[in-house]
Design a protein around this motif. Sequence first.
Motif, PDB file in Angstrom:
ATOM      1  N   SER A  30     -10.644   1.430  -4.971  1.00  0.00           N
ATOM      2  CA  SER A  30     -10.156   0.088  -4.659  1.00  0.00           C
ATOM      3  C   SER A  30      -9.005   0.136  -3.662  1.00  0.00           C
ATOM      4  O   SER A  30      -8.265   1.110  -3.576  1.00  0.00           O
ATOM      5  N   ARG A  31      -8.829  -0.952  -2.935  1.00  0.00           N
ATOM      6  CA  ARG A  31      -7.660  -1.113  -2.080  1.00  0.00           C
ATOM      7  C   ARG A  31      -6.444  -1.488  -2.925  1.00  0.00           C
ATOM      8  O   ARG A  31      -5.315  -1.179  -2.583  1.00  0.00           O
ATOM      9  N   ALA A  69       0.838  -1.197   0.000  1.00  0.00           N
ATOM     10  CA  ALA A  69       0.000   0.000   0.000  1.00  0.00           C
ATOM     11  C   ALA A  69       0.871   1.245   0.000  1.00  0.00           C
ATOM     12  O   ALA A  69       1.942   1.274   0.606  1.00  0.00           O
ATOM     13  N   GLY A  70       0.407   2.286  -0.684  1.00  0.00           N
ATOM     14  CA  GLY A  70       1.121   3.554  -0.720  1.00  0.00           C
ATOM     15  C   GLY A  70       2.176   3.645  -1.798  1.00  0.00           C
ATOM     16  O   GLY A  70       2.887   4.653  -1.881  1.00  0.00           O
ATOM     17  N   ALA A  94      -3.741   3.096  -1.373  1.00  0.00           N
ATOM     18  CA  ALA A  94      -3.994   1.940  -2.230  1.00  0.00           C
ATOM     19  C   ALA A  94      -2.681   1.332  -2.725  1.00  0.00           C
ATOM     20  O   ALA A  94      -1.652   2.002  -2.787  1.00  0.00           O
ATOM     21  N   VAL A  95      -2.733   0.058  -3.079  1.00  0.00           N
ATOM     22  CA  VAL A  95      -1.677  -0.577  -3.859  1.00  0.00           C
ATOM     23  C   VAL A  95      -1.976  -0.281  -5.325  1.00  0.00           C
ATOM     24  O   VAL A  95      -3.091  -0.522  -5.791  1.00  0.00           O
ATOM     25  N   VAL A  96      -1.004   0.240  -6.072  1.00  0.00           N
ATOM     26  CA  VAL A  96      -1.197   0.525  -7.494  1.00  0.00           C
ATOM     27  C   VAL A  96      -0.150  -0.244  -8.281  1.00  0.00           C
ATOM     28  O   VAL A  96       1.060  -0.073  -8.056  1.00  0.00           O
ATOM     29  N   VAL A  97      -0.605  -1.102  -9.182  1.00  0.00           N
ATOM     30  CA  VAL A  97       0.291  -1.856 -10.062  1.00  0.00           C
ATOM     31  C   VAL A  97      -0.078  -1.485 -11.493  1.00  0.00           C
ATOM     32  O   VAL A  97      -1.227  -1.649 -11.912  1.00  0.00           O
ATOM     33  N   MET A  98       0.898  -0.973 -12.239  1.00  0.00           N
ATOM     34  CA  MET A  98       0.661  -0.448 -13.583  1.00  0.00           C
ATOM     35  C   MET A  98       1.539  -1.172 -14.594  1.00  0.00           C
ATOM     36  O   MET A  98       2.772  -1.133 -14.503  1.00  0.00           O
TER      37      MET A  98
END
Length: 225
Positions: free
Chosen positions: A160-161, A35-36, A192-196
């Motif tokens: 979203s988380r 997260a973050g 949030a966790v962000v995966v791009m």
Amino acid sequence: MAEAPAEPAQVAVRGLRVAYGGVVALDGVDLDARAGQVLAVTGPSGAGKSTLLWALAGAARPAAGTVTVDGEPVADRDAAVARGVGIVPQGNGLATVLTARENVLLPLLATGVAADDAGRRTDAVLDAVGLGESGGHLVEELSGGQQQRVAVARGLAARSRVLLADEPTSELDHINRERVLALLRAEADRGAVVVMATHDPEAAEQADGEVRLDEGRLTVVRSPQ
């Protein structure tokens, strides 16, 4: 628009193998996302980037290995949704018979968000991606870049988380690319966790960390700090 998740998420992938027939898309992938942080997944076309995101979203069934969110297995899409995993798919996945606003609003209503709140969220995210004046346009009336921004807006509205974004800037000019990257950063900042997944080296450079896929195998290019 920003609202912190109830609990920060932790995503862990261990020994993930995904195959389609005789073709191995992912081979023994290990990954952690916190997260973050914004994590970029790079690599050539066909390397397995989209497959990895769909596996994280519970929509690609592994032949081996595990995907967990907060230590709980993500066995299918329903389990992922229950853990707060959202996705902005490559190709946008918009309903062409609906307007831009309806494409953002209706999924919120379907998940039980109150109508007033859903409407406010929808208008806020469309403004955020620069499409506040285009909400009444049918998807087929929008350019490819505008459609991509609607898909990003829909992902943001879900709060979203874990937010998975598959090539979210591929159709965008420089100004709108920077706008979308800033919004993904804001999602991480709210917890949030962000995966791009991205082909864009400049977009990858703006992420906190980068992993690279090649022929289904993952290497760490830059660890998040």
